[in-house]
Scaffold this motif. Structure first.
Motif, PDB file in Angstrom:
ATOM      1  N   ALA A 115       0.818  -1.216   0.000  1.00 41.88           N
ATOM      2  CA  ALA A 115       0.000   0.000   0.000  1.00 41.88           C
ATOM      3  C   ALA A 115       0.852   1.267   0.000  1.00 41.88           C
ATOM      4  O   ALA A 115       0.326   2.367  -0.229  1.00 41.88           O
ATOM      5  CB  ALA A 115      -0.924   0.008   1.209  1.00 41.88           C
ATOM      6  N   GLY A 116       2.158   1.133   0.299  1.00 40.63           N
ATOM      7  CA  GLY A 116       3.030   2.299   0.331  1.00 40.63           C
ATOM      8  C   GLY A 116       2.860   3.141   1.568  1.00 40.63           C
ATOM      9  O   GLY A 116       3.023   4.371   1.527  1.00 40.63           O
ATOM     10  N   VAL A 117       2.511   2.481   2.691  1.00 43.51           N
ATOM     11  CA  VAL A 117       2.365   3.204   3.956  1.00 43.51           C
ATOM     12  C   VAL A 117       3.264   2.547   5.004  1.00 43.51           C
ATOM     13  O   VAL A 117       3.719   1.412   4.842  1.00 43.51           O
ATOM     14  CB  VAL A 117       0.900   3.207   4.449  1.00 43.51           C
ATOM     15  N   HIS A 118       3.507   3.266   6.090  1.00 44.70           N
ATOM     16  CA  HIS A 118       4.339   2.715   7.152  1.00 44.70           C
ATOM     17  C   HIS A 118       3.575   1.617   7.886  1.00 44.70           C
ATOM     18  O   HIS A 118       2.367   1.720   8.097  1.00 44.70           O
ATOM     19  CB  HIS A 118       4.760   3.812   8.126  1.00 44.70           C
ATOM     20  N   LYS A 119       4.312   0.575   8.307  1.00 44.32           N
ATOM     21  CA  LYS A 119       3.638  -0.550   8.956  1.00 44.32           C
ATOM     22  C   LYS A 119       2.966  -0.142  10.259  1.00 44.32           C
ATOM     23  O   LYS A 119       1.955  -0.758  10.658  1.00 44.32           O
ATOM     24  CB  LYS A 119       4.608  -1.701   9.194  1.00 44.32           C
ATOM     25  N   THR A 120       3.494   0.885  10.954  1.00 44.79           N
ATOM     26  CA  THR A 120       2.856   1.313  12.196  1.00 44.79           C
ATOM     27  C   THR A 120       1.457   1.866  11.936  1.00 44.79           C
ATOM     28  O   THR A 120       0.578   1.770  12.798  1.00 44.79           O
ATOM     29  CB  THR A 120       3.705   2.381  12.907  1.00 44.79           C
ATOM     30  N   THR A 121       1.238   2.437  10.747  1.00 46.87           N
ATOM     31  CA  THR A 121      -0.096   2.930  10.387  1.00 46.87           C
ATOM     32  C   THR A 121      -1.085   1.779  10.342  1.00 46.87           C
ATOM     33  O   THR A 121      -2.212   1.869  10.845  1.00 46.87           O
ATOM     34  CB  THR A 121      -0.053   3.633   9.019  1.00 46.87           C
ATOM     35  N   VAL A 122      -0.654   0.673   9.742  1.00 48.22           N
ATOM     36  CA  VAL A 122      -1.526  -0.494   9.621  1.00 48.22           C
ATOM     37  C   VAL A 122      -1.743  -1.139  10.982  1.00 48.22           C
ATOM     38  O   VAL A 122      -2.874  -1.497  11.341  1.00 48.22           O
ATOM     39  CB  VAL A 122      -0.925  -1.508   8.625  1.00 48.22           C
ATOM     40  N   TYR A 123      -0.685  -1.288  11.768  1.00 47.92           N
ATOM     41  CA  TYR A 123      -0.824  -1.901  13.086  1.00 47.92           C
ATOM     42  C   TYR A 123      -1.715  -1.059  13.989  1.00 47.92           C
ATOM     43  O   TYR A 123      -2.539  -1.602  14.743  1.00 47.92           O
ATOM     44  CB  TYR A 123       0.553  -2.069  13.741  1.00 47.92           C
ATOM     45  N   ARG A 124      -1.579   0.251  13.928  1.00 51.92           N
ATOM     46  CA  ARG A 124      -2.358   1.125  14.800  1.00 51.92           C
ATOM     47  C   ARG A 124      -3.845   1.072  14.446  1.00 51.92           C
ATOM     48  O   ARG A 124      -4.704   1.063  15.324  1.00 51.92           O
ATOM     49  CB  ARG A 124      -1.838   2.560  14.690  1.00 51.92           C
ATOM     50  N   ARG A 125      -4.147   1.013  13.143  1.00 51.14           N
ATOM     51  CA  ARG A 125      -5.552   1.072  12.704  1.00 51.14           C
ATOM     52  C   ARG A 125      -6.234  -0.284  12.755  1.00 51.14           C
ATOM     53  O   ARG A 125      -7.402  -0.384  13.124  1.00 51.14           O
ATOM     54  CB  ARG A 125      -5.602   1.659  11.282  1.00 51.14           C
ATOM     55  N   TRP A 126      -5.511  -1.377  12.398  1.00 52.43           N
ATOM     56  CA  TRP A 126      -6.174  -2.682  12.267  1.00 52.43           C
ATOM     57  C   TRP A 126      -5.672  -3.726  13.252  1.00 52.43           C
ATOM     58  O   TRP A 126      -6.416  -4.624  13.610  1.00 52.43           O
ATOM     59  CB  TRP A 126      -6.040  -3.200  10.839  1.00 52.43           C
ATOM     60  N   ALA A 127      -4.439  -3.694  13.634  1.00 49.21           N
ATOM     61  CA  ALA A 127      -3.837  -4.551  14.669  1.00 49.21           C
ATOM     62  C   ALA A 127      -3.647  -6.006  14.229  1.00 49.21           C
ATOM     63  O   ALA A 127      -2.624  -6.608  14.522  1.00 49.21           O
ATOM     64  CB  ALA A 127      -4.643  -4.507  15.966  1.00 49.21           C
ATOM     65  N   THR A 128      -4.624  -6.610  13.565  1.00 49.25           N
ATOM     66  CA  THR A 128      -4.515  -8.010  13.152  1.00 49.25           C
ATOM     67  C   THR A 128      -4.946  -8.166  11.700  1.00 49.25           C
ATOM     68  O   THR A 128      -5.708  -7.351  11.172  1.00 49.25           O
ATOM     69  CB  THR A 128      -5.396  -8.926  14.017  1.00 49.25           C
ATOM     70  N   LYS A 129      -4.492  -9.251  11.076  1.00 50.53           N
ATOM     71  CA  LYS A 129      -4.885  -9.476   9.687  1.00 50.53           C
ATOM     72  C   LYS A 129      -6.357  -9.875   9.590  1.00 50.53           C
ATOM     73  O   LYS A 129      -6.994  -9.655   8.555  1.00 50.53           O
ATOM     74  CB  LYS A 129      -3.992 -10.514   9.014  1.00 50.53           C
ATOM     75  N   ALA A 130      -6.909 -10.426  10.663  1.00 53.45           N
ATOM     76  CA  ALA A 130      -8.341 -10.723  10.664  1.00 53.45           C
ATOM     77  C   ALA A 130      -9.150  -9.433  10.548  1.00 53.45           C
ATOM     78  O   ALA A 130     -10.134  -9.363   9.800  1.00 53.45           O
ATOM     79  CB  ALA A 130      -8.728 -11.476  11.931  1.00 53.45           C
ATOM     80  N   ASN A 131      -8.724  -8.397  11.273  1.00 49.26           N
ATOM     81  CA  ASN A 131      -9.409  -7.108  11.181  1.00 49.26           C
ATOM     82  C   ASN A 131      -9.288  -6.511   9.786  1.00 49.26           C
ATOM     83  O   ASN A 131     -10.231  -5.910   9.261  1.00 49.26           O
ATOM     84  CB  ASN A 131      -8.836  -6.135  12.208  1.00 49.26           C
ATOM     85  N   LEU A 132      -8.113  -6.669   9.175  1.00 50.01           N
ATOM     86  CA  LEU A 132      -7.920  -6.192   7.804  1.00 50.01           C
ATOM     87  C   LEU A 132      -8.874  -6.893   6.849  1.00 50.01           C
ATOM     88  O   LEU A 132      -9.514  -6.266   6.001  1.00 50.01           O
ATOM     89  CB  LEU A 132      -6.477  -6.446   7.357  1.00 50.01           C
ATOM     90  N   LEU A 133      -8.952  -8.211   6.967  1.00 50.33           N
ATOM     91  CA  LEU A 133      -9.828  -8.985   6.094  1.00 50.33           C
ATOM     92  C   LEU A 133     -11.269  -8.542   6.251  1.00 50.33           C
ATOM     93  O   LEU A 133     -11.982  -8.313   5.258  1.00 50.33           O
ATOM     94  CB  LEU A 133      -9.694 -10.471   6.426  1.00 50.33           C
ATOM     95  N   LEU A 134     -11.713  -8.386   7.489  1.00 46.22           N
ATOM     96  CA  LEU A 134     -13.101  -7.999   7.736  1.00 46.22           C
ATOM     97  C   LEU A 134     -13.402  -6.622   7.154  1.00 46.22           C
ATOM     98  O   LEU A 134     -14.445  -6.420   6.535  1.00 46.22           O
ATOM     99  CB  LEU A 134     -13.375  -8.008   9.241  1.00 46.22           C
ATOM    100  N   ASP A 135     -12.486  -5.683   7.345  1.00 49.42           N
ATOM    101  CA  ASP A 135     -12.723  -4.332   6.863  1.00 49.42           C
ATOM    102  C   ASP A 135     -12.736  -4.297   5.336  1.00 49.42           C
ATOM    103  O   ASP A 135     -13.520  -3.565   4.722  1.00 49.42           O
ATOM    104  CB  ASP A 135     -11.645  -3.395   7.398  1.00 49.42           C
TER     105      ASP A 135
END
Length: 232
Positions: free
Chosen positions: A70-90
């Motif tokens: 996505a071209g973003v910092h990994k802390t952005t993803v961890y802070r917003r979604w925390a887990t890959k399950a949350n990413l999948l759901l969103d």
């Protein structure tokens, strides 16, 4: 084109306004302002999630990989979604709210075959198959994914139920036919080929699944109160 591919393109082209609010006030505000930076980041991350899922599968998908794509910092993803399950759901939440075309030809067999072919086309596409596998694998790890699946299928059954109910009203099926059971047995052979045997799915397979479900429904197999069998 598979429904999930269309959705991924919507993410890329239309922005996060198309997605379901998550309860985060900053994110919700950004969703209402599609040009906001937060909305653009979320759009990129969710599109990357589907791409990662399609190429690597749920087991191989990681928050780091999604962030890099996505071209973003990994802390952005961890802070917003925390887990890959949350990413999948969103990433796929909108699918649970979208309407799907339900055939209405006036003939139960043709309607069932058409719908079976729609299922086959969706789950055999690279994106569609990957998301289905991701959901089922995710459900083994996450209660949130399991709950999402239950709600997803409840919505889908409600949308497709009229296909069977119309056949009942036309006198093609017993009056007490359980529409949800008919729909389950239409899709089950196709999902079995995808998830269990890893076989290909052809139009002939879709038609066969439809014909089998139709024959069983007409025989009263899916009646809520099936007739008792005579004693031997």
């Amino acid at each position: 084109m598979a429904a999930i591919t269309v959705y991924r393109n919507q993410l890329l082209l239309l922005g996060a306004a198309a997605l379901k609010p998550t309860g985060n006030s900053m994110t919700d505000e950004a969703i209402q302002r599609p040009g906001g930076r937060t909305a653009r980041v979320r759009t990129a991350v969710l599109a990357a999630t589907l791409q990662e899922l399609g190429e690597r599968g749920y087991a191989g998908m990681s928050l780091e990989g999604v962030a890099q794509r996505a071209g973003v910092h990994k802390t952005t993803v961890y802070r917003r979604w925390a887990t890959k399950a949350n990413l999948l759901l969103d990433a796929i939440a909108t699918l649970a709210e979208s309407e799907i075309p339900v055939p209405d030809t006036g003939d139960f067999v043709e309607d069932m075959r058409a719908f079976a072919r729609t299922i086959a086309a969706t789950i055999t596409g690279q994106d569609g198959g990957a998301v289905v596998r991701g959901l089922f694998l995710g459900a083994t790890e996450s209660a949130a994914v399991r709950d999402f699946l239950h709600g997803f299928w409840a919505t889908r059954f409600a949308q497709v139920r009229p296909l069977v109910q119309r056949a009942v009203e036309r006198g093609e099926l017993p009056a007490d036919t359980d529409a949800d059971e008919v729909i389950k047995h239409l899709g089950a052979p196709l999902y079995y080929r995808l998830l269990v045997t890893a076989d290909g799915i052809t139009l002939a397979d879709a038609d066969r699944a439809a014909d089998a479900a139709v024959a069983a429904a007409r025989a009263g197999v899916f009646a809520r109160h099936p007739p008792s069998r005579p004693k031997r």
